[in-house]
Write a protein that holds these residues in place. Structure first.
Motif, PDB file in Angstrom:
ATOM      1  N   GLU A  22     -40.770  24.113  19.006  1.00  0.00           N
ATOM      2  CA  GLU A  22     -42.029  24.543  18.405  1.00  0.00           C
ATOM      3  C   GLU A  22     -42.932  23.375  18.057  1.00  0.00           C
ATOM      4  O   GLU A  22     -44.163  23.499  18.088  1.00  0.00           O
ATOM      5  N   SER A  23     -42.331  22.233  17.750  1.00  0.00           N
ATOM      6  CA  SER A  23     -43.143  21.075  17.344  1.00  0.00           C
ATOM      7  C   SER A  23     -43.292  20.051  18.471  1.00  0.00           C
ATOM      8  O   SER A  23     -43.718  18.926  18.230  1.00  0.00           O
ATOM      9  N   GLY A  24     -42.953  20.436  19.689  1.00  0.00           N
ATOM     10  CA  GLY A  24     -43.102  19.503  20.798  1.00  0.00           C
ATOM     11  C   GLY A  24     -41.763  19.092  21.380  1.00  0.00           C
ATOM     12  O   GLY A  24     -40.766  19.829  21.276  1.00  0.00           O
ATOM     13  N   ALA A  25     -41.733  17.897  21.981  1.00  0.00           N
ATOM     14  CA  ALA A  25     -40.524  17.415  22.633  1.00  0.00           C
ATOM     15  C   ALA A  25     -39.418  17.165  21.633  1.00  0.00           C
ATOM     16  O   ALA A  25     -39.639  16.623  20.542  1.00  0.00           O
ATOM     17  N   GLU A  26     -38.215  17.593  21.998  1.00  0.00           N
ATOM     18  CA  GLU A  26     -37.033  17.350  21.175  1.00  0.00           C
ATOM     19  C   GLU A  26     -36.238  16.231  21.835  1.00  0.00           C
ATOM     20  O   GLU A  26     -35.394  16.476  22.691  1.00  0.00           O
TER      21      GLU A  26
END
Length: 467
Positions: A22-26
């Motif tokens: 949800e917040s971008g690349a993991e």
């Protein structure tokens, strides 16, 4: 071309596989804050197929990040990530690359196979360089198995991509002879008038107007065990015969031998893996051109098949089922444990399921379940359609046993499959694949052009089916 991996002992660069959240690349463990900040500055969010090169302190290349997108549900994984890693093969700089990590649920073997598929180029008529990035075979995967699957795919693609001027019945026969020689198989070919002497009259009728003699190619591999017979439609070009196709429908008819190409590709893989020793493998390919000449078979003709069933020809453009029928009848006489036909047979199958999802037909529920499950697990999708017996009357004309092209256009794939089934009955199980054999637009690991379909589904299902 020969599929290959990079030398594992040579220097290689790391390729990090990154999921998105949800917040971008993991970013996985192993990616330091400097590299993560660099990637964010470059707009890397780990979208599927997104690539970000990582610099070293001295300005050289230190590795790369590759986006996989969000983690899919387990049931969707094989198709959603189907050969996605091939995008990396196509876009990474030259050199050897290794997978630095494997996110949970990522199939490294399937990813590596897609990388091999992406390296394919059809360069017979034009110089085409493969991608410059080469993959080190991922640890824990069977590299030889992946290369064998890629070799079978390359062979099928090459045969389908070659235009009919260079891939007529004689050239298809030579390709079969080359396969037999590579793997110590016996081959016998009946051509021209010899087809009549061998009681293969419908193959002769369909192909007699062609520039090259029609023929039946018969290959037997040196193995013992359950009998597996593969029958592939080898119509090297299909004008439609006297019921001639319009130009737009004729444009891709070099691919009408895609069934033959697929069974040759599957046999190549089986042989490279040493699996032909434990089965009695036989290939039958009726190789013809459906052409127009003074001796072309005509609408309204009644043909007598090898099995003795008579067939009214209501459309000369429904010729594939005619040549397959004689070959299936021949195959069925040995009562194999498993009899399979593969053919680019009907436009109805494409209308129903599109070019990427070939239907297959099988009365044996266990066999069908094994094939469909293997296709899903190994990203080689197939979909079962029924031998719908209420439609049997549609293939029964008034003046012959069978009709090769029922009027009305309804259920064309099913009626074609029902027609073929009439020429079987002794085999323990029979399955028919109505493939397209062509990738209409480029996709990861699948360039536009000839394509294998159903080969890997069968490869992985065979151990369960033939036990």
């Amino acid at each position: 071309m020969i599929p290959e991996f990079a030398d594992p002992d040579a220097p290689s660069l790391p390729l990090w596989l990154v999921r998105s959240g949800e917040s971008g690349a993991e970013f996985p463990a192993g990616i330091d804050s400097r590299s993560a900040n660099w990637a964010r500055a470059q707009g890397f969010t780990a979208k599927p197929g997104q690539l970000c090169l990582l610099p070293a302190g001295d300005g050289s290349l230190a590795g790369a990040l590759f986006g996989l997108g969000p983690a899919p549900k387990p049931a969707d994984r094989p198709m959603r990530e189907r050969f996605l890693l091939a995008r990396a093969a196509e876009n990474l700089p030259e050199g050897a690359w290794r997978l630095a990590n494997a996110p949970e649920g990522f199939d490294a073997a399937l990813g590596a196979l897609g990388w091999l598929f992406a390296r394919y180029r059809f360069d017979r008529y034009k110089t085409l360089e493969p991608p410059r990035a080469v993959l080190v075979c991922p640890e824990g995967t069977d590299g030889a198995r992946l290369i064998a699957m890629a070799a079978g795919e390359y062979l099928a693609r090459d045969l389908i991509n070659t235009p009919a001027a260079d891939m007529g019945p004689a050239e298809l026969e030579q390709a079969a002879r080359d396969l037999a020689r590579r793997h110590g198989a016996a081959i016998e070919v009946h051509r021209g008038e010899a087809l009549l002497a061998q009681n293969l009259p419908m193959i002769h009728a369909v192909g007699r107007a062609g520039a090259q003699e029609p023929r039946l190619i018969d290959i037997r591999f040196p193995g013992t065990g359950p009998r597996l017979t593969l029958v592939g439609k080898g119509v090297c070009f299909d004008t439609g015969g006297l019921d001639i196709k319009p130009p737009a429908s004729m444009a891709l008819m070099k691919k009408d031998m895609g069934g033959a190409a697929n069974i040759l590709g599957l046999a190549e893989t089986l042989a490279q893996l040493g699996l032909t020793g434990g089965i009695a493998l036989r290939l039958l390919i009726p190789a013809v051109e459906n052409a127009i000449s003074a001796n072309a078979f005509r609408p309204g003709d009644i043909l007598t098949s090898r099995k003795g069933l008579t067939v009214e020809v209501n459309n000369t453009d429904a010729e594939g089922r005619l040549v397959l029928a004689d070959a299936l009848a021949l195959a069925d006489e040995e009562a194999p444990e498993l009899l399979i036909s593969m053919a680019t047979l009907t436009g109805a199958a494409r209308v129903a399921l599109g070019p990427d999802l070939p239907p297959f037909f099988c009365d044996d529920d266990a066999v069908a379940a094994a094939i469909q499950a293997a296709g899903h697990a190994h990203a080689d999708p197939v979909w079962r359609l029924p031998f719908w017996e209420p439609y049997e009357t549609m293939i029964e004309p008034a003046i012959a046993d069978l009709d090769n092209a029922p009027s009305g256009g309804f259920a064309g794939a099913i009626t074609a499959a029902l027609f073929l089934r009439r020429f079987t009955g002794r085999a323990r199980s029979y399955a028919h694949f109505d493939i397209y054999g062509w990738q209409p637009g480029a996709a990861p690991g699948r360039p536009k052009g000839g394509a294998g379909q159903g080969m890997r589904a069968l490869l992985h299902a065979l151990p369960e089916i033939l036990t």
